[in-house]
Design a protein around this motif. Structure first.
Motif, PDB file in Angstrom:
ATOM      1  N   GLN A  29       0.835  -1.205   0.000  1.00 47.67           N
ATOM      2  CA  GLN A  29       0.000   0.000   0.000  1.00 47.67           C
ATOM      3  C   GLN A  29       0.872   1.258   0.000  1.00 47.67           C
ATOM      4  OE1 GLN A  29      -2.242  -1.290   3.477  1.00 47.67           O
ATOM      5  NE2 GLN A  29      -4.130  -0.822   2.334  1.00 47.67           N
ATOM      6  N   ALA A  30       1.948   1.255   0.786  1.00 46.09           N
ATOM      7  CA  ALA A  30       2.849   2.409   0.811  1.00 46.09           C
ATOM      8  C   ALA A  30       3.456   2.634  -0.574  1.00 46.09           C
ATOM      9  CB  ALA A  30       3.941   2.213   1.851  1.00 46.09           C
ATOM     10  N   GLY A  31       3.822   1.557  -1.249  1.00 48.75           N
ATOM     11  CA  GLY A  31       4.369   1.669  -2.601  1.00 48.75           C
ATOM     12  C   GLY A  31       3.349   2.205  -3.582  1.00 48.75           C
ATOM     13  N   ALA A  32       2.117   1.713  -3.500  1.00 47.12           N
ATOM     14  CA  ALA A  32       1.061   2.192  -4.391  1.00 47.12           C
ATOM     15  C   ALA A  32       0.777   3.672  -4.150  1.00 47.12           C
ATOM     16  CB  ALA A  32      -0.215   1.370  -4.187  1.00 47.12           C
ATOM     17  N   LEU A  33       0.756   4.080  -2.885  1.00 44.19           N
ATOM     18  CA  LEU A  33       0.531   5.484  -2.556  1.00 44.19           C
ATOM     19  C   LEU A  33       1.667   6.354  -3.115  1.00 44.19           C
ATOM     20  CD1 LEU A  33      -1.030   7.711  -1.088  1.00 44.19           C
ATOM     21  CD2 LEU A  33       0.225   7.092   0.993  1.00 44.19           C
ATOM     22  N   GLU A  52     -10.677  15.662  -1.946  1.00 43.67           N
ATOM     23  CA  GLU A  52     -11.506  14.580  -2.483  1.00 43.67           C
ATOM     24  C   GLU A  52     -10.649  13.574  -3.252  1.00 43.67           C
ATOM     25  OE1 GLU A  52     -12.148  17.867  -2.941  1.00 43.67           O
ATOM     26  OE2 GLU A  52     -13.906  18.119  -1.673  1.00 43.67           O
ATOM     27  N   GLU A  53      -9.720  14.056  -4.055  1.00 40.83           N
ATOM     28  CA  GLU A  53      -8.843  13.162  -4.820  1.00 40.83           C
ATOM     29  C   GLU A  53      -7.939  12.344  -3.894  1.00 40.83           C
ATOM     30  OE1 GLU A  53      -8.204  15.613  -8.985  1.00 40.83           O
ATOM     31  OE2 GLU A  53      -7.058  16.219  -7.209  1.00 40.83           O
ATOM     32  N   THR A  54      -7.455  12.984  -2.852  1.00 39.52           N
ATOM     33  CA  THR A  54      -6.596  12.285  -1.902  1.00 39.52           C
ATOM     34  C   THR A  54      -7.364  11.197  -1.183  1.00 39.52           C
ATOM     35  OG1 THR A  54      -5.259  14.277  -1.601  1.00 39.52           O
ATOM     36  CG2 THR A  54      -5.057  12.568   0.087  1.00 39.52           C
ATOM     37  N   GLU A  55      -8.562  11.501  -0.730  1.00 36.59           N
ATOM     38  CA  GLU A  55      -9.391  10.484  -0.072  1.00 36.59           C
ATOM     39  C   GLU A  55      -9.724   9.349  -1.030  1.00 36.59           C
ATOM     40  OE1 GLU A  55     -12.685  12.647   1.598  1.00 36.59           O
ATOM     41  OE2 GLU A  55     -11.639  12.895   3.504  1.00 36.59           O
ATOM     42  N   ALA A  56      -9.991   9.673  -2.288  1.00 34.02           N
ATOM     43  CA  ALA A  56     -10.277   8.633  -3.280  1.00 34.02           C
ATOM     44  C   ALA A  56      -9.056   7.738  -3.487  1.00 34.02           C
ATOM     45  CB  ALA A  56     -10.717   9.268  -4.599  1.00 34.02           C
ATOM     46  N   PHE A  58      -6.660   7.174  -1.245  1.00 34.89           N
ATOM     47  CA  PHE A  58      -6.561   6.353  -0.038  1.00 34.89           C
ATOM     48  C   PHE A  58      -7.514   5.160  -0.129  1.00 34.89           C
ATOM     49  CE2 PHE A  58      -5.179   9.936   3.133  1.00 34.89           C
ATOM     50  CZ  PHE A  58      -3.967  10.028   2.491  1.00 34.89           C
ATOM     51  N   THR A  59      -8.753   5.415  -0.525  1.00 36.97           N
ATOM     52  CA  THR A  59      -9.756   4.351  -0.632  1.00 36.97           C
ATOM     53  C   THR A  59      -9.334   3.320  -1.677  1.00 36.97           C
ATOM     54  OG1 THR A  59     -11.527   5.826   0.066  1.00 36.97           O
ATOM     55  CG2 THR A  59     -12.179   3.860  -1.171  1.00 36.97           C
ATOM     56  N   GLU A  60      -8.834   3.796  -2.802  1.00 33.53           N
ATOM     57  CA  GLU A  60      -8.423   2.901  -3.889  1.00 33.53           C
ATOM     58  C   GLU A  60      -7.358   1.911  -3.447  1.00 33.53           C
ATOM     59  OE1 GLU A  60      -6.017   3.449  -8.045  1.00 33.53           O
ATOM     60  OE2 GLU A  60      -7.515   4.961  -7.542  1.00 33.53           O
ATOM     61  N   ILE A  61      -6.448   2.340  -2.585  1.00 34.96           N
ATOM     62  CA  ILE A  61      -5.380   1.423  -2.167  1.00 34.96           C
ATOM     63  C   ILE A  61      -5.689   0.727  -0.836  1.00 34.96           C
ATOM     64  CG2 ILE A  61      -3.603   2.628  -3.473  1.00 34.96           C
ATOM     65  CD1 ILE A  61      -2.591   3.785  -0.858  1.00 34.96           C
ATOM     66  N   GLY A  62      -6.922   0.890  -0.356  1.00 35.00           N
ATOM     67  CA  GLY A  62      -7.360   0.144   0.810  1.00 35.00           C
ATOM     68  C   GLY A  62      -7.225   0.868   2.136  1.00 35.00           C
ATOM     69  N   MET A  63      -6.954   2.149   2.106  1.00 34.82           N
ATOM     70  CA  MET A  63      -6.861   2.933   3.342  1.00 34.82           C
ATOM     71  C   MET A  63      -8.250   3.510   3.608  1.00 34.82           C
ATOM     72  SD  MET A  63      -3.221   4.660   2.278  1.00 34.82           S
ATOM     73  CE  MET A  63      -3.166   5.895   3.552  1.00 34.82           C
ATOM     74  N   GLY A  65     -11.858   4.045   6.132  1.00 34.95           N
ATOM     75  CA  GLY A  65     -12.307   4.297   7.497  1.00 34.95           C
ATOM     76  C   GLY A  65     -12.082   5.739   7.918  1.00 34.95           C
ATOM     77  N   ASP A  66     -12.641   6.048   9.071  1.00 33.30           N
ATOM     78  CA  ASP A  66     -12.586   7.425   9.580  1.00 33.30           C
ATOM     79  C   ASP A  66     -11.165   7.939   9.753  1.00 33.30           C
ATOM     80  OD1 ASP A  66     -15.327   7.587   9.643  1.00 33.30           O
ATOM     81  OD2 ASP A  66     -15.480   7.106  11.779  1.00 33.30           O
ATOM     82  N   PHE A  67     -10.243   7.092  10.127  1.00 31.83           N
ATOM     83  CA  PHE A  67      -8.868   7.529  10.371  1.00 31.83           C
ATOM     84  C   PHE A  67      -8.277   8.209   9.139  1.00 31.83           C
ATOM     85  CE2 PHE A  67      -4.268   6.938  10.496  1.00 31.83           C
ATOM     86  CZ  PHE A  67      -3.979   7.392  11.767  1.00 31.83           C
ATOM     87  N   TRP A  68      -8.615   7.719   7.946  1.00 38.57           N
ATOM     88  CA  TRP A  68      -8.022   8.213   6.709  1.00 38.57           C
ATOM     89  C   TRP A  68      -8.816   9.363   6.085  1.00 38.57           C
ATOM     90  CZ3 TRP A  68      -3.303   6.670   6.602  1.00 38.57           C
ATOM     91  CH2 TRP A  68      -2.965   5.436   7.142  1.00 38.57           C
ATOM     92  N   ARG A  69      -9.906   9.761   6.691  1.00 43.75           N
ATOM     93  CA  ARG A  69     -10.701  10.881   6.147  1.00 43.75           C
ATOM     94  C   ARG A  69      -9.985  12.197   6.438  1.00 43.75           C
ATOM     95  NH1 ARG A  69     -15.708   8.263   7.836  1.00 43.75           N
ATOM     96  NH2 ARG A  69     -16.349   7.123   6.005  1.00 43.75           N
ATOM     97  N   LEU A  70      -9.954  13.053   5.457  1.00 43.40           N
ATOM     98  CA  LEU A  70      -9.273  14.342   5.603  1.00 43.40           C
ATOM     99  C   LEU A  70     -10.243  15.479   5.871  1.00 43.40           C
ATOM    100  CD1 LEU A  70      -6.783  13.930   2.631  1.00 43.40           C
ATOM    101  CD2 LEU A  70      -6.398  13.429   5.053  1.00 43.40           C
ATOM    102  N   ARG A  71     -11.509  15.205   5.657  1.00 43.85           N
ATOM    103  CA  ARG A  71     -12.548  16.216   5.874  1.00 43.85           C
ATOM    104  C   ARG A  71     -13.447  15.783   6.997  1.00 43.85           C
ATOM    105  NH1 ARG A  71     -15.271  15.849   0.377  1.00 43.85           N
ATOM    106  NH2 ARG A  71     -14.556  13.730   0.640  1.00 43.85           N
ATOM    107  N   PRO A  72     -14.007  16.738   7.738  1.00 41.72           N
ATOM    108  CA  PRO A  72     -14.934  16.375   8.827  1.00 41.72           C
ATOM    109  C   PRO A  72     -16.212  15.749   8.313  1.00 41.72           C
ATOM    110  CG  PRO A  72     -14.635  18.765   8.713  1.00 41.72           C
ATOM    111  CD  PRO A  72     -13.808  18.151   7.639  1.00 41.72           C
TER     112      PRO A  72
END
Length: 72
Positions: A29-33, A52-56, A58-63, A65-72
């Protein structure tokens, strides 16, 4: 970034420091990111990722859940 030999090793490290909210990702996942994140820097008309792109990404590579959300 910290590297651990196993999820148990990471959990013990978190417990000793009272960081139970921390998350781990795999080396794959770190490599994909990194590949996705830095590939954009090679584009001639490069621009920063939006939240939005960053969250997408994160989701694409399996990150997920709430921890990885950048927006409230």
């Amino acid at each position: 970034m910290l590297f651990f030999r196993s999820e148990d090793h990471a959990m013990a490290w978190r417990e000793r420091r009272g960081l139970m909210d921390a998350r781990t990702i795999s080396l794959a996942q770190a490599g994909a990111l990194a590949r996705a994140w830095y590939a954009r820097k090679l584009e001639p008309d490069r621009r920063r990722y939006t939240l939005e792109e960053t969250e997408a990404l994160f989701t694409e590579i399996g990150m997920r859940g709430d921890f990885w959300r950048l927006r409230p």
